[in-house]
Design an enzyme around this catalytic site. Sequence first.
Site, mmCIF file in Angstrom:
data_model
loop_
_atom_site.group_PDB
_atom_site.id
_atom_site.type_symbol
_atom_site.label_atom_id
_atom_site.label_comp_id
_atom_site.label_asym_id
_atom_site.label_seq_id
_atom_site.Cartn_x
_atom_site.Cartn_y
_atom_site.Cartn_z
ATOM 1 N N TYR A 1 0.843 -1.184 0.000
ATOM 2 C CA TYR A 1 0.000 0.000 0.000
ATOM 3 C C TYR A 1 0.878 1.232 0.000
ATOM 4 C CZ TYR A 1 -3.352 3.529 1.475
ATOM 5 O OH TYR A 1 -4.134 4.655 1.549
ATOM 6 N N HIS B 1 -3.760 18.958 2.723
ATOM 7 C CA HIS B 1 -3.033 17.695 2.703
ATOM 8 C C HIS B 1 -1.591 17.810 3.172
ATOM 9 C CE1 HIS B 1 -6.583 16.629 0.368
ATOM 10 N NE2 HIS B 1 -6.347 15.404 0.781
ATOM 11 N N ARG C 1 -13.276 7.223 -4.527
ATOM 12 C CA ARG C 1 -12.066 6.592 -4.026
ATOM 13 C C ARG C 1 -12.314 6.112 -2.602
ATOM 14 N NH1 ARG C 1 -8.738 9.662 -0.498
ATOM 15 N NH2 ARG C 1 -7.003 8.279 -0.941
ATOM 16 N N ASN D 1 -10.514 5.398 1.275
ATOM 17 C CA ASN D 1 -9.387 5.552 2.181
ATOM 18 C C ASN D 1 -9.635 4.611 3.356
ATOM 19 O OD1 ASN D 1 -6.972 6.673 3.113
ATOM 20 N ND2 ASN D 1 -8.105 8.024 4.491
ATOM 21 N N GLU E 1 -13.389 4.908 4.414
ATOM 22 C CA GLU E 1 -14.143 6.073 3.956
ATOM 23 C C GLU E 1 -14.365 5.931 2.463
ATOM 24 O OE1 GLU E 1 -11.867 9.542 4.833
ATOM 25 O OE2 GLU E 1 -12.314 9.466 6.980
ATOM 26 N N TYR F 1 1.449 8.230 10.633
ATOM 27 C CA TYR F 1 0.451 9.230 10.275
ATOM 28 C C TYR F 1 -0.976 8.735 10.552
ATOM 29 C CZ TYR F 1 -2.753 11.989 7.594
ATOM 30 O OH TYR F 1 -3.838 12.731 7.246
ATOM 31 N N LYS F 2 -1.226 7.477 10.257
ATOM 32 C CA LYS F 2 -2.566 6.936 10.478
ATOM 33 C C LYS F 2 -2.850 6.650 11.951
ATOM 34 C CE LYS F 2 -3.278 4.729 5.918
ATOM 35 N NZ LYS F 2 -4.608 5.141 5.422
#
Lengths: 318, 150, 313
Positions: free
Chosen positions: C17, C169, C199, C201, C241, C292-293
């Site tokens: 990913y 972003h 898309r 996420n 999402e 980050y996640k």
Amino acid sequence: MHSKLQVRVRNIIEETSTIKRFTLEANDHSMLPYFSGGSHITTFLPYPSGTLERQYSIFNISPESGLFEIAVHLADGSTGGSRFWHQNVQVGDVLSVSYPKNYFPLSFQAKRHVFYAAGIGITPFLSMMAELAEKKSSFELHYAAKSKEQCGFYDYISKTYPHQCHFYFSNGDGAKRLLPTQLLNHRIGTHVYFCGPENLIQDFTTAAKSYGYPSFNIHAERFAPPQKKEQQAFQVKIKRSGKQLDIPVNSSLLEVLLQHGINVPFSCRAGGCGTCEVRVVKGQIDHYDSFLTEEEQRSNHMMLSCVSRGKGRLVLDL
Amino acid sequence: MKEFLYTKGKRKYIFCADSKGAELLYNFVQQAMEDKVPFDFMIIGDKSDAFLEHWYSQQKMGTFLYLSGQWEFIKRLKKLALEAGFSEYEMQINIVGQISKKLVCCECYGVNEFIDDDLHLTCKHCGIVLEVSSHYSRRLEAYLGYTSIS
Amino acid sequence: MISHFSLPYPFSDSNVYKYSNNAALLHTKNAIELTDRYLDEISLKRELLTKHPERCYHSSPHTMAAQWEIVDLIINNLVTYYPDKFELEKKDGQWIFSNLLTKETASFKFGDRTTLEIEPLDFIGRHVQEDLILMMQRDGDLILDAGQLCFPANWSLYFNSEMNFKEIHSPIPGFQSDFLVDRILQFLMRIEAGTPWERKNWSLMAGSRLDSSLETFSEWGQARKRVTKENAGELVHFRVEVQKLFRLPKSNGILFTIHSHMLSLEKFIQHTPWLEQFYAILRELPKAIYDYKGISLYREQVLDYLEAELKKR
Ligand code: HEM
Ligand code: FES
Ligand SMILES: [Zn+2]
């Protein structure tokens, strides 16, 4: 990949001896989509040799909403779109057109807008002025034509925007010319918009830059060149491995690359997202995407492998 | 921030400074005189907002604006110039001295002042510890302060 | 019963990913999706909007026309795709909109702000599970000029309002450096009316709160410390999402809708191919991305859990 709308020609008006205005309505009696000032549509004209794509600014100065109007100038010696519109299209005909798109939007932060048009270049400004008038924003129009008789929409414009428009007629007594030196008069916060023959756009753009206008404040209408629809087989050479691959008529470059284990990332497979870009070192590209800018397409260094093709042989930086 | 440079090819220059910022503009004034381009040079002093906005809005396209001075002075003049119609592409600024930076608390939206080297600070409005970030909002003129759970 | 079938799966064939423009054409053209959580979620939304208006709603004054365009688009979608649940009657510019699920009827004059109690975007957002963001195209850029956001994945609408796409972003690792952000912006600017995009996420969440706002992170973030190999299946949730993008032809803005779906890991991994692929992806995920996640604190625990589950199959 893009959706189309079916429209019926409701009305045809001769605006001048060379300009016809066509009013289009939805074929299923619904309303056509709204559009922002400066928008255009692509019309798909049935031609013996295939579909001819032509782009026209849209406006709607009729009393009814939910319609598109376009104005077509019969170009001298035209064998393409304008002749088709003038000679073949009748009230009641049904055609496909694209949804509205806008490559010529009004600036948001402008304090005032000044439009420079010559001839049929008036068309994008019809929708832009309507939008500004509705928002009560400040604008002026400078519009050049050969004569009053050959000046499309003269009556409509002079009646609707009596205080904002200035006409320049080059024929007859008291001829008045539209000159780039006009640009010296505009106050700070002005955005200028040019539409007309290429030399008008060139002259005014060059002049504006020489007076110190930032490019940010200069806008000119551009229409993407019509796309060819005939697909050809072609070859590519992979730079790193030296491998040669054939791309048959009914396969995309992306498909062939993936089949050969060359893992180009992709997402939409429709020329719209930009993910499957590959770098091109040599060869001529036929672009079919709706993603790259005109400059990027012209640079001939990159292509979107899911839709675009080569003319003859390409060398890819892979 | 962009380098403070003389931009050629303009019709007119306007140089505005406070008493601290004037010196840096002298070279540019010199250059404008050599190029025979008209210019206005003004040390702003106690000129009112109304005067400045009117003056700015009377300028013609092709005019280029230089602002040089302390942070509060720059902020005020830049705002007036933008309101008069100048865009970011028609001005350059030079800040003299310290810029006071602001940090917005992500929990209470309170605003805290900080200096460059701070990595953490305690929100003076709600008392939580905030991590200074580089995420910046032009609307709030402030950086975002994140909370942590440790 | 919520099963893995209710969760849109975000990964493609690849077991690696990384960030890319993973948008694809939205063939159905439907902005709105109703799930069996509809009534719960919209009542949670309305509660949040009432209690925390500053956190959940923002709009600039010049967005009013675009907001009406969004009302038009969404109501049209609702009555087209869910005709047994929503109805619309139009009479001389007067719209009568009925939500048969909530048993509400709203009557207003389309385009007239004074005939609604709240702003048009706020009004229509209270009838759908999606969060709604309006990006206006101005002077060659896209700006977040209005939004109704109740279920953010750890970001703040209050802070991000009126930022452009790049500024929004900027916290994402590696986004600026490789021009990805320029490419995505270019993609967005070229989105055309009539051709919407979609898309997905994904993220992990310790706990199952939909309203994981940045403003309340110090509450819900605590659960990250409690994750163990033993409780991961129940406590940790896989969050997807589904984001959709529509050009609004009149205002030239872009509507960005976000539908957040959530499923506990133990349900997620019932489907063995998902377990296998997700395990592979999480193991190889670059540190910058899992930091980050917000997974760093409990990534090892989740990997242990997934590995143990894999051995059982
Ligand atoms: C135009 C509407 C969009 C809006 C308003 C938006 C907004 C956001 C926000 C607020 C974040 C969280 C940033 C933070 O941590 O503070 C985010 C993350 C992200 N966005 Fe967007 N976005 C949009 C479109 C897109 C598109 C089209 C793409 C890519 C094709 C994209 C890719 C991403 C990625 C990869 C992340 C990081 C997510 C993660 O790793 O969990 N965004 N976006
Ligand atoms: S895959 Fe989207 S442009 Fe080629
Ligand atoms: Zn605080």
